[in-house]
Design an enzyme around this catalytic site. Structure first.
Site, PDB file in Angstrom:
ATOM      1  N   HIS A 188       1.706   2.864  -3.349  1.00 23.54           N
ATOM      2  CA  HIS A 188       0.667   3.532  -4.146  1.00 23.54           C
ATOM      3  C   HIS A 188       0.990   5.014  -4.351  1.00 23.54           C
ATOM      4  CE1 HIS A 188      -2.670   1.086  -5.396  1.00 23.54           C
ATOM      5  NE2 HIS A 188      -2.689   0.435  -4.257  1.00 23.54           N
TER       6      HIS A 188
ATOM      7  N   GLN B  45       0.825  -1.207   0.000  1.00 22.46           N
ATOM      8  CA  GLN B  45       0.000   0.000   0.000  1.00 22.46           C
ATOM      9  C   GLN B  45       0.858   1.256   0.000  1.00 22.46           C
ATOM     10  OE1 GLN B  45      -3.583   0.229  -0.315  1.00 22.46           O
ATOM     11  NE2 GLN B  45      -2.791  -1.700  -1.094  1.00 22.46           N
TER      12      GLN B  45
ATOM     13  N   ASP C 222      -7.068  -6.498  -4.535  1.00 19.87           N
ATOM     14  CA  ASP C 222      -6.762  -5.450  -5.510  1.00 19.87           C
ATOM     15  C   ASP C 222      -6.911  -5.951  -6.937  1.00 19.87           C
ATOM     16  OD1 ASP C 222      -6.314  -3.242  -3.999  1.00 19.87           O
ATOM     17  OD2 ASP C 222      -4.129  -3.267  -4.144  1.00 19.87           O
TER      18      ASP C 222
ATOM     19  N   HIS D 149      -8.565  -0.775   3.843  1.00 23.66           N
ATOM     20  CA  HIS D 149      -8.214  -2.194   3.821  1.00 23.66           C
ATOM     21  C   HIS D 149      -7.843  -2.630   5.237  1.00 23.66           C
ATOM     22  CE1 HIS D 149      -6.920  -0.579  -0.192  1.00 23.66           C
ATOM     23  NE2 HIS D 149      -7.647  -1.604  -0.614  1.00 23.66           N
TER      24      HIS D 149
ATOM     25  N   HIS E 283     -54.484  16.639  -0.363  1.00 24.92           N
ATOM     26  CA  HIS E 283     -54.129  15.235  -0.170  1.00 24.92           C
ATOM     27  C   HIS E 283     -55.354  14.438   0.263  1.00 24.92           C
ATOM     28  CE1 HIS E 283     -49.990  16.610  -0.402  1.00 24.92           C
ATOM     29  NE2 HIS E 283     -49.528  15.371  -0.233  1.00 24.92           N
TER      30      HIS E 283
END
Length: 426
Positions: free
Chosen positions: A258, A255, A356, A323, A415
């Protein structure tokens, strides 16, 4: 790496703060781009593409010729891997289909709910430091299964004015209806307003940097829905002595690579494991091709020791990770009780990388604590629930008086009249 031992609950909020920038300056830039594209269309898109991506394009749209060329540039081995992932993701999302819900709430009053696809969807696929063609699988496949009619994909071009061949191959394979060479804020604005080349859509999906995240949030002010306010990627692992330190380190780094603003956290009930993981991270980090990016992200990482699983779970729910990996003796405690997480990965042999790419679950997930109130992308994300009702003469007689009384109590005479007229003739 930052090691913290037995932090007080009163300090958790500050300890777990995401490494994100303030958005004040970002919001101004995003608003300017939106204003320009809403009035100047493709002309403004081209100008911002040249400014932000450093490339002048003759056309925004990807041609059939470019797609055909991309097919030949992707290796057979990668095509096979994409097909395997496509099969698993399709199977998991096909299984999420539900039938209509129908109930006769009382005699003659029939109510039901059916799902309908969102007709026009826009997908943003990052293509900067990593061409995320896997995100196409995660977004296009459920969109197709849901029955979306128009699927528009935007991805930024490289310096040569091209989109990565794996992105083009996967988009074509999965059934994207239009591919546009446009990224960042201008892509989100283009899909929000529509331009001469980019179709306007009803809902925008996909991850991106903070500029893309703010742009998606601004799009909602113009009647366009978004999947979620997803930002930089993040991972939290809970582990004890049963965990493999090398595996834990590899997941943290998966991670961290990234982006520099990614965040990874280890919460452990073992000081010995924390030390072992720290050594493994240093060892594995040194040989990564994206070492510079991962190193910056690791500076925002935390190795947190707590005394027991109960404290760990409370801290995890406070964070709400995108995650969440569980590598402990008592897996069931976390699996049964965790309240806030985007996607959960269980056991030493379940890396986050599986989700992923190819296990079948969707990797487009809520970040920045939004796991507390958002779901990750799923089949229903591409659909709307519509309710229907049909009332017979017998039904209006059974329910009518209650409607009259309630409408009159609220002071809404029209109504009431709409029911009274029917009751008088029923």
């Amino acid at each position: 790496m930052n090691k913290i031992y037995n932090p007080k609950p009163t300090d958790w909020n500050q300890l777990l703060k995401r490494p994100t920038q303030t958005v004040a300056d970002i919001e101004g830039t995003v608003a300017d781009v939106f204003d320009a594209i809403s009035t100047k269309g493709d002309q403004a898109v081209a100008a911002y593409t040249e400014k932000f991506d450093g490339v002048a394009l003759d056309t925004i749209l990807v041609s059939e010729k470019e797609i055909e060329a991309a097919v030949h540039l992707v290796s057979d081995e990668l095509k096979d891997a994409i097909q395997l992932a496509k099969g698993n993701i399709s199977r998991f999302h096909e299984a999420q289909k539900t039938t209509k819900v129908q109930v006769e709430t009382m005699n003659g009053v029939d109510c039901w709910q059916e799902k309908r696809p969102i007709q026009k969807v826009g997908l943003y696929i990052p293509g900067g430091t990593a061409p995320l063609f896997s995100t196409i699988l995660m977004l296009v496949l459920p969109a197709k299964i849901a029955g979306c009619k128009e699927i528009v994909l935007c991805s930024p071009p490289n310096a040569a004015g091209e989109i990565h061949p794996a992105i083009l191959y996967t988009a074509n394979l999965c059934g994207v209806t239009k591919i546009c060479k446009v990224g960042g804020i201008q892509a989100i604005a283009g899909m929000t307003f529509g331009t001469e080349s980019i179709p306007q859509v009803y809902k925008i999906f996909g991850p991106g940097n903070q500029f893309v995240t703010v742009a998606k949030q601004l799009a909602t002010k113009y009647g366009v829905a978004i999947d979620m306010p997803a930002g930089p990627s993040e991972l939290l692992i809970v582990a004890d002595d049963s965990a493999n330190a090398a595996y834990v380190a590899s997941d943290l780094l998966s991670q961290a690579e990234h982006g520099k603003d990614s965040q990874v956290i280890l919460v452990a009930t073992s000081k010995k494991l924390i030390d072992a993981v720290e050594l493994e991270v240093e060892k594995q980090l040194a040989v990564l091709p994206r070492v510079e990016i991962a190193t910056e992200a690791i500076k925002n990482s935390k190795l947190i020791y707590v005394e027991n699983d109960k404290i760990a779970l409370n801290l995890i729910d406070e964070y709400g990770p995108e995650h969440f990996i569980v590598c402990v003796h008592d897996e069931d405690f976390y699996v049964s009780n965790v309240a806030n997480a985007g996607s959960v990965f269980i056991g030493n042999y379940t890396p986050e990388s599986a989700g992923d790419y190819a296990s079948g679950t969707n990797h487009t997930l809520p970040t920045n604590g939004y796991a507390k109130n958002y779901s990750g992308v799923n089949l229903d994300t591409f659909m709307k629930n519509m309710t229907f009702q049909k009332i017979s003469k017998q039904g209006i007689q059974a329910i009518g008086n209650a409607i009259e009384l309630m409408a009159e109590a609220e002071g809404l005479q029209a109504h009431k009249n709409a029911v009274t007229l029917r009751l008088n003739e029923a």
